[in-house]
Structure formats: C-alpha cells, structure tokens
Design an enzyme around this catalytic site. Structure first.
Site, short mmCIF file in Angstrom:
data_model
loop_
_atom_site.label_atom_id
_atom_site.label_comp_id
_atom_site.label_asym_id
_atom_site.label_seq_id
_atom_site.Cartn_x
_atom_site.Cartn_y
_atom_site.Cartn_z
CD GLU A 27 -8.71 24.71 -25.42
OE1 GLU A 27 -7.99 25.62 -25.88
OE2 GLU A 27 -9.92 24.84 -25.18
CG HIS A 74 -9.90 24.57 -29.68
ND1 HIS A 74 -10.03 25.87 -30.11
CD2 HIS A 74 -10.14 24.60 -28.34
CE1 HIS A 74 -10.32 26.65 -29.07
NE2 HIS A 74 -10.40 25.91 -27.99
CG HIS A 122 -13.47 25.01 -24.88
ND1 HIS A 122 -12.84 25.51 -25.99
CD2 HIS A 122 -14.74 24.71 -25.26
CE1 HIS A 122 -13.68 25.52 -27.01
NE2 HIS A 122 -14.85 25.02 -26.60
CD GLU A 137 -12.52 27.89 -21.54
OE1 GLU A 137 -11.54 27.12 -21.50
OE2 GLU A 137 -12.83 28.53 -22.57
ZN ZN Z 1 -10.87 26.38 -26.04
#
Ligand code: ZN
Length: 292
Positions: free
Chosen positions: A123, A86, A178, A256
């Site tokens: 995030e 992101h 992430h 993640e």
């Molecule tokens: Zn993400």
C-alpha cells in the site's frame, strides 16, 4: 569517425570563423537552440524547474507563450497537501511507528505499515505512486502542492505530523491516499470524512464533507471503480478515530481507493495506467471542490 576527420578539417579551413575556439560546444549550427531555451528560462524560470513534464508534453503551447506572460492556470494560488498513506520503511522500525500518539479521541500508534496485495505490492508503494502522479497534475494546473513525505523508503511521519503539515501549509484542501486491506470478497472504494469531536476539526467538518462528495463523484466517474460493498453508504464514511482527520484544521478527507485483498481491485491498483487515471480523477475532484 576517422573517415570524417579530413572533410571536417577541410570545412574548418575554408570557414575559419565557424571552427575556432569561440564555440566551446563545437557546434556553430547549434547556437540557435541554446539561445532559444535560455530566453524561455528567463521568462518562466519557476515553471521550468517545477514542471518539467508539462514542458515536454506541451512544447507547442510553450513556444507560443514565449513572448507573452504565462496564462492563468485554474488552480493558481491554491495550496493542496497530499498525504501518501504509510511509508515503505515503516515495517523496519516498529519502535518508532508503534509509539502511541494522542489523536484527541484516543491514543493510537504513530503510524502503521499499511496493507498489500496478495502478491506483495505494498500500500505504501501504491500511495506514493498515486500521490506523486497527483502532485504533478495539480502543479500543472497551477496549484502549490506539498506532500507529507518525500519518498517511499523512510519511516513515518506520525499521523499527528501528517495533519500538522496540512495545517501549517494552510491548505485549501488536503487528501490522504490509501488502499484498504479488507476481506477477499469486499471491493470498491470509499471516502472517509471527519466528524465533530468537540475539537479543532469541528470547524472544517462541513467543508470536508463537501470535499468528500466532490472527490467521490470524480473518482467514481474517472476510474469506474464502484462504491464500496462493505463500508459506508454510497462510498461515504465518517470517522472520529483517525488522527489525520481529528487534528486537521483544514478541509481534509481520506480515500480508500480500492481493496488490495480483492483480486479484481488489486489488478487495477497494480496497473500504472489505472493509477494515472486515479490521479487525474482525484485532481478533478479537488479542482471541482476548489471551484476552479
Ligand atoms: Zn492505509
């Protein structure tokens, strides 16, 4: 200061050579220090510029190396691309990040805003922080590191471009960082690896699987975060819908690192000490995969 002026002048009067205009810094006694640091710069100019932290943290080793060629580092010659998921400015430009791009198995948005903790730690900020920590560690171990974005205030790049950056760099390994936004009772971390899709990623599906195992083991060991309770098996998941993986021609995985919507995970992800631990663990996983 004024009280000192007279004695200083007196000394200058007695030792004229030490107080003339020849020394622009006005500190004859300090001349030895700049000379030393200058000679260090001559012998190791690149490391000086790119690894200031290592310089600070290992002064003894540095001075010991002064008159010898630099020692080989474990990741010398390796190229690693880090993709901080992101971007902090994405939410301001839906017109850009919602643009549809082709990820071979489907069309999807160029990028997304990502998630956040319940109290607003984004995030994008998290992935940027961990990625810059990881880059510093990998560079200190000799790797050439490239990030897919240069800060946390911009927009994008698109997921297609994030993959292209790794490909162009001919990365030995690439990792996209992430944190998840799952249900409040879900917790733990997982690794996402590519699947064969009848496309260019197929030839790196096997190596990406090995990279994924190495990163999973290192992250589990280094951070103590348990395997995901809600996705994959033993924290391993395989997907064919992610542009960052489908379009990669170099070994690549996503991690993640935890679930930002779970209170326990969020407390860890918010902690700078935890993020440093996570970065060291990821570096160890990458290094293990690279056989260094
Ligand atoms: Zn993400």
């Amino acid at each position: 200061m004024r009280a000192l002026a007279a004695p200083v002048l007196a000394v200058c009067g007695l030792i004229a050579s030490a107080c003339g205009g020849a020394d622009p810094n006005g500190a004859a006694a300090g001349q030895a220090a700049p000379a030393t640091s200058a000679s260090r710069q001559e012998t190791r100019p690149q490391q000086q510029e790119s690894q200031p932290q290592q310089q600070e943290s290992q002064p003894q080793q540095d001075s010991a190396k002064q008159e010898q060629p630099p020692e080989a580092e474990p990741l010398d010659g390796k190229v690693i691309v880090i993709d901080p998921g992101h971007n902090g400015g994405n939410y301001r430009r839906p017109d850009i990040i919602n643009r549809q791009v082709d990820v071979l198995t489907e069309k999807k948005a160029c990028d997304t805003t990502g998630t956040s903790t319940n109290d607003g730690y984004s995030e994008a900020a998290f992935t940027w922080d961990v990625s810059t920590r990881l880059a510093r560690i990998l560079r200190s171990r000799g790797a050439t590191v490239k990030l897919t974005r240069s800060g946390n205030t911009g927009v994008g790049p698109c997921i297609t471009q994030r993959a292209a950056i790794g490909n162009k760099a001919k990365a030995d390994a690439a990792i996209s960082i992430h944190a998840d936004g799952a249900g409040p009772k879900d917790h733990g971390f997982h690794i996402i690896m590519p699947k064969k899709i009848g496309g260019p990623v197929d030839k790196v599906v096997g190596s990406s699987g090995k990279l994924g195992l190495a990163v999973r083991d290192a992250y589990r060991k280094g951070t103590g975060v348990p395997y995901s309770t809600y996705i994959g098996r033993d924290a391993l998941d395989y997907r064919s819908d992610l542009g960052g993986l489908n379009l990669s021609t170099v070994p690549k995985v996503f991690i993640e690192t935890g679930n930002m919507r779970n209170a326990g995970d969020a407390a860890k992800l918010r902690s700078p000490a935890f993020r440093q631990k996570a970065a060291v663990a990821l570096a160890d996983g990458l290094q293990h995969y690279l056989g260094a």
